[in-house]
Design a protein around this motif. Structure first.
Motif, short mmCIF file in Angstrom:
data_model
loop_
_atom_site.label_atom_id
_atom_site.label_comp_id
_atom_site.label_asym_id
_atom_site.label_seq_id
_atom_site.Cartn_x
_atom_site.Cartn_y
_atom_site.Cartn_z
N THR A 158 -123.92 -5.72 13.32
CA THR A 158 -123.67 -5.85 11.89
C THR A 158 -124.95 -6.26 11.18
O THR A 158 -125.78 -7.01 11.72
CB THR A 158 -122.58 -6.90 11.59
N LYS B 284 -126.66 -6.34 6.73
CA LYS B 284 -126.50 -6.02 5.32
C LYS B 284 -127.85 -5.62 4.76
O LYS B 284 -128.81 -6.39 4.83
CB LYS B 284 -125.94 -7.21 4.53
N ASP C 157 -122.89 -3.28 3.58
CA ASP C 157 -122.49 -3.89 4.85
C ASP C 157 -122.42 -2.78 5.89
O ASP C 157 -121.66 -1.81 5.74
CB ASP C 157 -121.13 -4.57 4.72
N LYS D 95 -122.04 -1.59 10.01
CA LYS D 95 -121.47 -2.00 11.29
C LYS D 95 -121.50 -0.83 12.27
O LYS D 95 -121.25 0.31 11.88
CB LYS D 95 -120.02 -2.47 11.11
N HIS E 77 -120.05 -0.06 16.41
CA HIS E 77 -119.19 -0.63 17.45
C HIS E 77 -119.16 0.31 18.65
O HIS E 77 -118.80 1.48 18.52
CB HIS E 77 -117.77 -0.82 16.89
#
Length: 398
Positions: A87, A89, A94, A96, A98
């Motif tokens: 993660t 910014k 924002d 992310k 995964h």
């Protein structure tokens, strides 16, 4: 000095991940405490979290008047999981990413999630001395609280998502009618009140939350379940409203799925769902229902598995839990029905589970469950099917 060396120098700077963030990563298991380890480098963070579980199950089955009994050391409805979540910014966004790997403890599977055949006498498809690793999460997303978030990659689907995350057997084993030879996971209550959402390639957009309301919609990799072509993507959408006031909290949601196939035997497949969860103090109730046409055999919980043509499926699910101290007690019941297409009968599959879930500490939950299943229908069962399963074990989340 390389960037990698900078990261290694920062390894001692670990911190616990919040319960909410870890729960979202581990299929939103918000009811169970979870911790993670995070590493920071500049404006970026890498969190590592996961889960491991194991159960002993003793199962009796009566099918067409023939009784059998078996036992297994097995994963529950969840496999093992290890997640790496990046993660940051940047410029108001924002961001992310995964990556998640899901191994199982079972040693009799040479196809991910499917059992081998111990009676085949050797060769391809027979018992293998290893388990498989399933890459379930592989996506990135970006957005902000003003215009929402867009996701690219593979993650849990929208249709059927919230009901499986509300199923108490997600922490346990539930039923395993199709797992006398162990799967990498059991079925929980999948196929007994709802269909399995699955982890699917997708491009989805989620709106910002507005007074508890949010919506998600996206295109999904088409499943080749009828005909010879899949020139159109699938579509899934979900609208939800979540609230909390004092000791009362809840969620209402509606979902939809659609896919058109092309070629010989093509048809439109679609489904709708409605669900609600209400928590009042230590008590929580869940009610859910779905109606589908052409999505596949809901009685085996398999989205788009349609070997019997355009089947119609429907189902409902109810659950109640009550928490005393660190222990949760729960009961649930669900039923799915399939008919139409080339099915000659209305095939029903229903199940009930009684469970106890004790939080030993912030990492470990001990589980005991009793499950009964019953199947009726000449197309799917040789006579009536009845099973009883007792399971004990535990799950660790970090």
């Amino acid at each position: 000095m390389s960037h990698q060396l900078h990261v290694r120098r920062n390894l001692p700077r670990f911190r616990p991940l919040s319960v909410g963030a870890a729960a979202a990563t581990l299929l939103s298991l918000a009811a169970t405490p979870a911790q993670a380890i995070g590493f920071s480098q500049g404006d970026a963070t890498l969190d590592i979290n996961g889960t491991v579980n194991g159960f002993y199950s003793h199962r009796s089955e009566e099918r067409g008047g023939v009784k059998t009994t078996d036992s297994a050391l097995t994963n529950g409805l969840l496999p093992g999981w290890i997640n790496f979540v990046f993660t940051t910014k940047v410029e108001g966004l924002d961001i992310k990413a995964h990556v998640g790997f899901a191994p199982g403890i079972n040693d009799k599977s040479d196809v991910v999630g499917l059992p081998s055949d111990p009676s085949c006498g050797g060769g391809t498809g027979c018992d293998s001395p290893f388990s498989q690793i399933d890459t379930r999460n592989l996506y990135f997303q970006f957005g902000n609280t003003e215009w929402g978030t867009i996701k690219f990659g593979r993650d849990i689907g929208l249709f059927g998502q919230k009901i499986i995350l509300s199923d108490m057997t997600l922490l346990g084993l539930g039923g395993n009618s199709y797992a006398s030879t162990p799967f990498n996971t059991t079925f929980g209550m999948i196929g007994h009140g709802y269909m399995y959402t699955g982890f699917q390639p997708q491009i989805t957009y989620t709106t910002p939350a507005l007074d508890g309301f949010s919506a998600s919609a996206g295109i999904f990799d088409p499943s080749k379940f009828a005909g010879d072509e899949t020139k159109d993507p699938g579509f899934q959408g979900m609208l939800s409203y979540d609230w909390k006031s004092g000791t009362t909290n809840g969620s209402l949601w509606a979902g939809a799925v659609h896919q058109r196939t092309s070629g010989a035997g093509s048809f439109n497949a679609s489904g709708v769902e409605l669900g609600a969860r209400l928590g009042i103090g230590a008590f929580e109730a869940v009610v859910y229902g779905f109606d589908a046409s052409g999505l596949g055999l809901s009685t085996v919980g398999a989205l788009y598995l349609s070997p019997f043509g355009k089947t119609d499926g429907k189902g409902y699910f109810v659950q109640g839990t009550y928490t005393v101290g660190k222990t949760k007690f729960g009961l649930n019941f669900g039923e799915n029905r399939d008919s139409g297409g080339v099915l000659a009968d209305t095939n029903k599959f229903r199940s009930a589970t009684a469970g106890i879930y004790h939080s030993l500490n912030k990492y470990i939950t001990l589980v005991g469950e009793y499950n009964q299943e019953k199947g009726d229908g000449d197309d799917l069962f040789v006579g009536d099917l009845k099973t009883r399963t007792i399971s004990v074990g535990g799950i660790l989340m970090f």
